[in-house]
Structures are given as structure tokens and as C-alpha cells.
Design a protein around this motif. Structure first.
Motif, PDB file in Angstrom:
ATOM      1  N   TYR A  94       0.839  -1.190   0.000  1.00  0.00           N
ATOM      2  CA  TYR A  94       0.000   0.000   0.000  1.00  0.00           C
ATOM      3  C   TYR A  94       0.878   1.246   0.000  1.00  0.00           C
ATOM      4  O   TYR A  94       2.008   1.225   0.497  1.00  0.00           O
ATOM      5  CB  TYR A  94      -0.921   0.040   1.236  1.00  0.00           C
TER       6      TYR A  94
ATOM      7  N   SER B  22      -3.770   0.581  -3.477  1.00  0.00           N
ATOM      8  CA  SER B  22      -3.464  -0.829  -3.266  1.00  0.00           C
ATOM      9  C   SER B  22      -2.242  -1.237  -4.085  1.00  0.00           C
ATOM     10  O   SER B  22      -1.730  -0.474  -4.906  1.00  0.00           O
ATOM     11  CB  SER B  22      -4.657  -1.688  -3.686  1.00  0.00           C
TER      12      SER B  22
ATOM     13  N   ILE C  66      -8.928  -0.009   2.990  1.00  0.00           N
ATOM     14  CA  ILE C  66      -8.390  -0.533   1.732  1.00  0.00           C
ATOM     15  C   ILE C  66      -8.163  -2.043   1.822  1.00  0.00           C
ATOM     16  O   ILE C  66      -8.263  -2.753   0.814  1.00  0.00           O
ATOM     17  CB  ILE C  66      -7.099   0.213   1.317  1.00  0.00           C
TER      18      ILE C  66
ATOM     19  N   TYR D 243     -10.555  -2.666  -1.452  1.00  0.00           N
ATOM     20  CA  TYR D 243     -10.636  -1.494  -2.326  1.00  0.00           C
ATOM     21  C   TYR D 243      -9.295  -1.241  -3.012  1.00  0.00           C
ATOM     22  O   TYR D 243      -8.237  -1.639  -2.522  1.00  0.00           O
ATOM     23  CB  TYR D 243     -11.069  -0.261  -1.531  1.00  0.00           C
TER      24      TYR D 243
ATOM     25  N   VAL E 106      -8.485   4.431  -1.650  1.00  0.00           N
ATOM     26  CA  VAL E 106      -9.256   4.995  -0.540  1.00  0.00           C
ATOM     27  C   VAL E 106      -8.875   6.460  -0.403  1.00  0.00           C
ATOM     28  O   VAL E 106      -7.692   6.797  -0.317  1.00  0.00           O
ATOM     29  CB  VAL E 106      -9.009   4.241   0.781  1.00  0.00           C
TER      30      VAL E 106
END
Length: 230
Positions: A83, A157, A105, A109, A112
Motif C-alpha cells: 500500500y 493498493s 483498503i 478497495y 481509498v
């Protein structure tokens, strides 16, 4: 021990703020890795980072925010981070909101956004009117409502890190968020509070803000229809 999250701090002429921002992260949020991306600053930003021993990626020329952050994402990709978050060097972003964004996240997802306007209404300034218009434009073109599309506090991500690292025309801007939404990216927002710039002046004065909002609207409503994915 290496963190799975990299805090990317693009910095251009932030000699008055960079020490406070980085030292606070080091003292209170040392569980996160960080990198300062000095974007060809003309002041002593890079010198301060070197003197203090900060993790530094020093760009020899000014690439602008999009280029500097993409350089940070290339760094994150090369080092295998899961991340990465964009974190302003001017003191406006507050690191206590990183954890809830990270939790969100991890629910699956791709992006974010730290949003100021999930529970708070936007004002009537030129910037807020522009933000409202961008929210409407993204909704019209993607079917997704993004309450705070101009927030600079965005987390990505592992898949998005790779996407940005390998595509030279990607900047972390509302039009790219819109484009990625069209291509199946999952975007969520987490409520945050932001502070005023600690020192110095933002380049986003009234004129530049107007130009920026117009550029984003044109890109979202028109240009993104012709954009090619790498």
C-alpha cells in the motif's frame, strides 16, 4: 522491520514545513515507512532532509505533484510495498487517519480517499464550487459519487501502485480516479479532518484553482473517453 505501507511525501519548496511533518511521523507513527520526494525544490528542502537523515528521493528537476508522486509510486513498486499513501509536505494531512484508511483498503478497495465532506457540507468558495462540479462530473461518467475528489490524501493498493508505476501518463488527480473507476477500480472514502498549511504559500491561488478545476472537468467529461490504458 519493513512496513507494508509507504507514506509518500512529495515536497516542493517546503523548507518551512518538512522537518515538522517528517519528525512527527518518525516519533508518533514509526510503524509506517516513508519517503520524501524532493521535487526539484529551489530552497533548502533537500538540504534539510539530508542533514536530518530522512529517507529521500531527490529529483533533479521539478516534475510537478503528479510526476513527483508517480516517482514515489515507482519507488514503492520497486520495493514491493502493498500500500502507498500520498501525504502532503505542508502539514495539512493528519497521520492519525492513515490507520482507518488502511483498514478500509484492506477490505478489498483499490483506492481509498481521505474525505473532508462525507458528513460536512462544502462551502461556497470557488474551490468548493469546482469540487462540487467535479463530483457531479465523476458521477455522470462513472455512476459513482466521490464526495471529495480533490483530496490529496489518497491511498493505493498494490495493484494500483503497479498501475501508476508502469503508466507514464498517470497522475494522482480526480480525472485519473474517474478513469480508473470506469475501468473497474473500487474506490471508497474515509472521513478525515485536515489542518491549514503550516507555513509558506500554496500554488493553488484563486487563478490556479480555477484553471485546475476547469482542466479536471474537461478531462473527466471529454478527454477520458479517448484515454488508452497501458
Amino acid at each position: 522491520m519493513k512496513s507494508d505501507l509507504l507514506v509518500i511525501i512529495p515536497a516542493y519548496n517546503e523548507e518551512e514545513n518538512i522537518e515538522n511533518v517528517v519528525s512527527f511521523i518518525q516519533k508518533k507513527y514509526s510503524k509506517y515507512d516513508y519517503i520524501v520526494v524532493n521535487d526539484g525544490s529551489r530552497d533548502h528542502t533537500a538540504d534539510i532532509c539530508r542533514k536530518k537523515g530522512y529517507e529521500l528521493l531527490n529529483l533533479p528537476v521539478n516534475l510537478g505533484l503528479a510526476g513527483a508522486f508517480q516517482a514515489g509510486l515507482k519507488y514503492a513498486y520497486a520495493r514491493g510495498y502493498s500500500y502507498a499513501i500520498q501525504f502532503d509536505a505542508d502539514g495539512q494531512h493528519r497521520p492519525e487517519f492513515i490507520e482507518p484508511m488502511l483498514e478500509r483498503i484492506k477490505e478489498g478497495y483499490d483506492i481509498v480517499i481521505g474525505s473532508r465532506f462525507i458528513t460536512t457540507k462544502k462551502g461556497s468558495s470557488l474551490r468548493m464550487i469546482g469540487s462540487k462540479m467535479i463530483t457531479v462530473a465523476i458521477k455522470l461518467t462513472t455512476g459513482v459519487r466521490v464526495a471529495d475528489p480533490t483530496s490529496g490524501m489518497r491511498m493505493f493498493s498494490k495493484n494500483m501502485i503497479e498501475e501508476f508505476a508502469k503508466n507514464l501518463n498517470y497522475g494522482p488527480e480526480p480525472d485519473t480516479v474517474s478513469y480508473l473507476l470506469k475501468n473497474g477500480a473500487k474506490v471508497s472514502e474515509v472521513p478525515v479532518c485536515m489542518d491549514e498549511r503550516q507555513a509558506g504559500e500554496s500554488y493553488l491561488n484563486v487563478v490556479n484553482s480555477g484553471k485546475y478545476m476547469l482542466k479536471m472537468l474537461i478531462s473527466i467529461l471529454l478527454v477520458q473517453n479517448f484515454r488508452k490504458r497501458g
